[in-house]
Design a protein around this motif. Structure first.
Motif, PDB file in Angstrom:
ATOM      1  N   VAL A 202       0.840  -1.208   0.000  1.00 52.44           N
ATOM      2  CA  VAL A 202       0.000   0.000   0.000  1.00 52.44           C
ATOM      3  C   VAL A 202       0.869   1.250   0.000  1.00 52.44           C
ATOM      4  CG1 VAL A 202      -1.756   1.297   1.278  1.00 52.44           C
ATOM      5  CG2 VAL A 202      -1.836  -1.206   1.243  1.00 52.44           C
ATOM      6  N   ASP A 203       0.505   2.205  -0.861  1.00 49.22           N
ATOM      7  CA  ASP A 203       1.220   3.490  -0.812  1.00 49.22           C
ATOM      8  C   ASP A 203       0.238   4.660  -0.675  1.00 49.22           C
ATOM      9  OD1 ASP A 203       0.114   3.624  -3.315  1.00 49.22           O
ATOM     10  OD2 ASP A 203       2.006   3.565  -4.414  1.00 49.22           O
ATOM     11  N   HIS A 204      -0.990   4.358  -0.333  1.00 48.74           N
ATOM     12  CA  HIS A 204      -2.005   5.422  -0.205  1.00 48.74           C
ATOM     13  C   HIS A 204      -1.828   6.150   1.133  1.00 48.74           C
ATOM     14  CE1 HIS A 204      -5.763   7.507  -0.351  1.00 48.74           C
ATOM     15  NE2 HIS A 204      -5.983   7.037  -1.565  1.00 48.74           N
ATOM     16  N   PRO A 205      -1.811   7.495   1.118  1.00 44.81           N
ATOM     17  CA  PRO A 205      -1.575   8.218   2.371  1.00 44.81           C
ATOM     18  C   PRO A 205      -2.680   8.033   3.424  1.00 44.81           C
ATOM     19  CG  PRO A 205      -2.135   9.727   0.572  1.00 44.81           C
ATOM     20  CD  PRO A 205      -1.935   8.381  -0.047  1.00 44.81           C
ATOM     21  N   ASP A 206      -3.880   7.630   3.004  1.00 44.05           N
ATOM     22  CA  ASP A 206      -4.971   7.478   3.979  1.00 44.05           C
ATOM     23  C   ASP A 206      -5.016   6.103   4.637  1.00 44.05           C
ATOM     24  OD1 ASP A 206      -5.678   9.987   3.321  1.00 44.05           O
ATOM     25  OD2 ASP A 206      -7.317   9.413   1.969  1.00 44.05           O
ATOM     26  N   TYR A 207      -4.015   5.279   4.342  1.00 46.30           N
ATOM     27  CA  TYR A 207      -4.024   3.916   4.900  1.00 46.30           C
ATOM     28  C   TYR A 207      -3.230   3.864   6.198  1.00 46.30           C
ATOM     29  CZ  TYR A 207      -3.317  -1.189   5.085  1.00 46.30           C
ATOM     30  OH  TYR A 207      -3.297  -2.517   5.455  1.00 46.30           O
ATOM     31  N   GLU A 208      -3.761   3.102   7.134  1.00 45.54           N
ATOM     32  CA  GLU A 208      -2.995   2.858   8.360  1.00 45.54           C
ATOM     33  C   GLU A 208      -3.296   1.436   8.828  1.00 45.54           C
ATOM     34  OE1 GLU A 208      -2.108   5.398  12.277  1.00 45.54           O
ATOM     35  OE2 GLU A 208      -4.220   4.861  12.065  1.00 45.54           O
ATOM     36  N   SER A 209      -2.273   0.748   9.287  1.00 40.11           N
ATOM     37  CA  SER A 209      -2.500  -0.607   9.790  1.00 40.11           C
ATOM     38  C   SER A 209      -3.394  -0.536  11.025  1.00 40.11           C
ATOM     39  CB  SER A 209      -1.173  -1.257  10.177  1.00 40.11           C
ATOM     40  OG  SER A 209      -1.445  -2.428  10.937  1.00 40.11           O
ATOM     41  N   ALA A 210      -4.262  -1.534  11.159  1.00 40.71           N
ATOM     42  CA  ALA A 210      -5.138  -1.591  12.333  1.00 40.71           C
ATOM     43  C   ALA A 210      -4.358  -1.906  13.599  1.00 40.71           C
ATOM     44  CB  ALA A 210      -6.243  -2.618  12.108  1.00 40.71           C
ATOM     45  N   GLN A 211      -3.066  -2.173  13.464  1.00 44.46           N
ATOM     46  CA  GLN A 211      -2.244  -2.367  14.670  1.00 44.46           C
ATOM     47  C   GLN A 211      -2.332  -1.121  15.556  1.00 44.46           C
ATOM     48  OE1 GLN A 211       2.028  -3.070  14.183  1.00 44.46           O
ATOM     49  NE2 GLN A 211       2.223  -2.832  16.387  1.00 44.46           N
ATOM     50  N   ALA A 212      -2.497   0.040  14.890  1.00 47.43           N
ATOM     51  CA  ALA A 212      -2.537   1.307  15.630  1.00 47.43           C
ATOM     52  C   ALA A 212      -3.712   1.363  16.614  1.00 47.43           C
ATOM     53  CB  ALA A 212      -2.620   2.473  14.640  1.00 47.43           C
ATOM     54  N   MET A 213      -4.754   0.553  16.370  1.00 50.17           N
ATOM     55  CA  MET A 213      -5.938   0.661  17.251  1.00 50.17           C
ATOM     56  C   MET A 213      -5.981  -0.414  18.330  1.00 50.17           C
ATOM     57  SD  MET A 213      -9.072  -0.800  14.991  1.00 50.17           S
ATOM     58  CE  MET A 213      -9.043   0.569  13.882  1.00 50.17           C
ATOM     59  N   LEU A 214      -4.972  -1.284  18.349  1.00 51.35           N
ATOM     60  CA  LEU A 214      -5.016  -2.397  19.309  1.00 51.35           C
ATOM     61  C   LEU A 214      -5.049  -1.916  20.755  1.00 51.35           C
ATOM     62  CD1 LEU A 214      -2.639  -5.078  17.726  1.00 51.35           C
ATOM     63  CD2 LEU A 214      -5.111  -5.162  18.011  1.00 51.35           C
ATOM     64  N   GLY A 215      -4.368  -0.784  21.009  1.00 53.18           N
ATOM     65  CA  GLY A 215      -4.336  -0.243  22.364  1.00 53.18           C
ATOM     66  C   GLY A 215      -5.733   0.110  22.867  1.00 53.18           C
ATOM     67  N   GLN A 216      -6.498   0.814  22.011  1.00 52.67           N
ATOM     68  CA  GLN A 216      -7.846   1.238  22.439  1.00 52.67           C
ATOM     69  C   GLN A 216      -8.868   0.125  22.292  1.00 52.67           C
ATOM     70  OE1 GLN A 216      -6.050   2.957  19.767  1.00 52.67           O
ATOM     71  NE2 GLN A 216      -7.466   4.633  19.304  1.00 52.67           N
ATOM     72  N   ARG A 217      -8.616  -0.800  21.319  1.00 48.02           N
ATOM     73  CA  ARG A 217      -9.618  -1.836  21.079  1.00 48.02           C
ATOM     74  C   ARG A 217      -8.951  -3.211  21.039  1.00 48.02           C
ATOM     75  NH1 ARG A 217     -12.976  -4.983  18.327  1.00 48.02           N
ATOM     76  NH2 ARG A 217     -15.207  -4.562  18.519  1.00 48.02           N
ATOM     77  N   PRO A 218      -8.721  -3.791  22.204  1.00 52.26           N
ATOM     78  CA  PRO A 218      -7.974  -5.056  22.252  1.00 52.26           C
ATOM     79  C   PRO A 218      -8.733  -6.247  21.666  1.00 52.26           C
ATOM     80  CG  PRO A 218      -8.684  -4.379  24.459  1.00 52.26           C
ATOM     81  CD  PRO A 218      -9.038  -3.257  23.544  1.00 52.26           C
ATOM     82  N   GLN A 219     -10.031  -6.066  21.386  1.00 52.73           N
ATOM     83  CA  GLN A 219     -10.809  -7.165  20.787  1.00 52.73           C
ATOM     84  C   GLN A 219     -10.642  -7.129  19.268  1.00 52.73           C
ATOM     85  OE1 GLN A 219     -11.984  -4.569  22.409  1.00 52.73           O
ATOM     86  NE2 GLN A 219     -13.150  -5.178  24.214  1.00 52.73           N
TER      87      GLN A 219
END
Ligand SMILES: Cc1ncc(COP(=O)(O)O)c(C=O)c1O
Length: 370
Positions: A202-219
Motif C-alpha cells: 500500500v502506498d495510499h496516504p490514507d491507509y494505516e495498519s489496524a495495529q494502531a488501534m489495538l491499544g484502544q480496542r484489544p478485541q
C-alpha cells in the motif's frame, strides 16, 4: 457410501464448497500439453523468494529431522521488536489461513453471526461456516468495503467481523478515517479481524495498519503473511497481532509444531532482506503503471489497486476469457468463484509476464468478439 456421508458427516460440511485455488502451472501444462506457462493467479511474488531466505533454508536443511520450535520463539522475538509489541501479542500460523481457522475454532459457536464483505477472500466464509456460523455478506460499494452497511448488520448475535484491507479481489483499501469511524460504533463484544495480507504494497496516504488501534480496542486482531511480498507462499507462514488475551485463546486451539522450522528461519531472513523487499515494491509499482496504461488503451474497466493484483471487469463472461487465456499459457483468476462472473483478477508480474498477459488478453478478446 453417499448415504454414509449424508448421515455421518457434520451438517456444516454440506454448506461448503471446496476452496478454489489459482490453477497450478504443472496442471495446466499437463492438461493442455503446453510447455511455456505463466501463473498470474495467486498473488505470489514474481521475483521469487527473498535470496536471504533461500540461504537460511539451505543452512538449516540438516536439521529437519528435529521437530521445529513449537513456540517460534526467535521469529516472534524478531517480529515483536519490529512491531514494537511484546511476543505475547503475536500468534504464528501455517499461513495466515491457519490463524483464520484458529480464530473460528476458538470463537465461533453454531448460530453465531459473522459479518464479511462480498466479494472478499473466500477463507473467511469457509472457516466460519465450518464452525456453524451464519455468514452475513455485505456487498462492496464502489468495490470497497461498505462499512456503514456492515455496521447496520451488527446485532447481539454478531461474534466476528472480517475486514480485508486491502481487499482481495478488488485491491481497494479502507481508509484510516473510515476504519476509525467503524470501530467507534462497533460493539466491544465483537471480535474485529483485519486481514492485512497485502499491506506492504500500500502506498495510499490514507491507509494505516489496524495495529494502531489495538491499544484502544484489544478485541481486534491484525493478520499478516509471508506469502506475498516476502515470496514464501509454499512454506506457509503468517501471523496475527492482538492483545495477549486473544493470542492466548488462539494458543489453546493451535496444533503443536504448526510452523515448520525452515519457514521460521526463512521468515526471519526474509524480514531482513531489505533489498528484496525494495525490488519487489519497485517491480509492483512499475508493473502496475504499465498495466493501467495498457488496460486503459484497451478500453477495459479496472479498479485502481493498492495490492499486487488488479481486478478487471471485462464486461463479458470471465470464465470463457480465463479458459482462452489458459490455452495461451497464461493463468489468471476468473472471479466467478468470488461472485463476479464478468471479472478477472491478475497478479502484477515481471514486465515480461505483464506484456505477455496483455498480448494474450488482446488476442483472446479479439477471438471472442470475432
Ligand atoms: C486476503 C488474504 N488473506 C490471507 C491469505 C492467505 O495467506 P497465507 O498464504 O498466509 O495463508 C491470502 C492469500 O491469497 C489473502 O489473499
Amino acid at each position: 457410501m453417499d448415504d454414509f456421508i449424508a448421515r455421518r458427516a457434520r451438517a456444516q460440511v454440506f454448506n461448503l464448497k471446496p476452496y478454489v485455488p489459482g490453477k497450478p502451472i504443472d496442471e495446466v501444462k499437463r492438461e493442455l500439453g503446453l510447455t511455456d506457462v505463466i501463473k498470474m493467479a495467486s498473488n505470489e511474488n514474481p521475483l521469487g523468494p527473498a535470496p536471504l531466505a533461500k540461504q537460511a533454508i539451505i543452512e538449516h536443511l540438516d536439521d529437519i529431522h528435529i521437530y521445529p520450535d513449537s513456540y517460534c520463539f526467535e521469529l516472534k522475538a524478531m517480529l515483536a521488536a519490529r512491531l514494537n509489541i511484546g511476543p505475547e501479542c503475536i500468534a504464528i500460523g501455517n499461513g495466515s489461513d491457519e490463524i483464520l481457522k484458529m480464530l473460528a475454532e476458538a470463537f465461533i459457536n453454531p448460530g453465531d453471526e459473522v459479518i464479511l464483505a462480498y466479494p472478499t477472500f473466500a477463507e473467511y466464509e469457509l472457516v466460519s461456516t465450518v464452525m456453524g456460523a451464519n455468514c452475513i455478506k455485505v456487498p462492496l460499494r464502489n468495490n470497497t468495503h461498505d462499512l456503514p452497511a456492515m455496521l447496520e448488520q451488527v446485532s447481539p448475535g454478531t461474534k466476528l467481523v472480517f475486514i480485508c484491507n486491502p481487499n482481495n479481489p478488488t485491491g481497494t483499501i479502507v481508509s484510516r478515517q473510515a476504519l476509525g469511524e467503524f470501530v467507534r460504533e462497533l460493539p466491544r463484544d465483537v471480535l474485529l479481524v483485519v486481514d492485512e495480507a497485502y499491506s506492504e504494497y500500500v502506498d495510499h496516504p490514507d491507509y494505516e495498519s489496524a495495529q494502531a488501534m489495538l491499544g484502544q480496542r484489544p478485541q481486534t486482531i491484525v493478520l499478516r503473511t509471508f506469502s506475498k511480498i516476502y515470496g514464501l507462499a509454499a512454506l506457509r507462514l503468517g501471523y496475527g497481532i492482538s492483545s495477549p488475551e486473544i493470542i492466548n485463546t488462539l494458543e489453546r486451539v493451535r496444533e503443536p509444531f504448526n510452523v515448520n522450522s525452515l519457514a521460521q528461519y526463512a521468515g526471519m531472513a526474509a524480514l531482513d532482506d531489505v533489498d528484496h523487499i525494495a525490488l519487489s515494491l519497485e517491480l509492483n509499482r512499475s508493473g502496475k503503471a504499465y498495466l493501467y496504461q495498457a488496460l486503459a488503451e484497451m478500453g477495459l474497466n479496472y479498479t485502481p489497486t493498492q495490492a499486487n493484483f488488479i481486478f478487471i471487469d471485462l464486461g463479458r463472461d470471465a470464465g470463457t476469457v480465463f479458459l482462452n487465456m489458459l490455452n495461451k499459457g497464461v493463468i489468471v483468476r476468473s472471479c466467478e468463484s468470488f461472485g463476479c462472473p464478468t471479472s478477472i483478477r491478475v497478479t502484477i508480474g515481471t514486465m515480461e509476464q505483464n506484456r505477455r498477459f496483455i498480448q494474450a488478453l488482446k488476442a483472446v478478446l479479439q477471438e471472442i468478439e470475432g
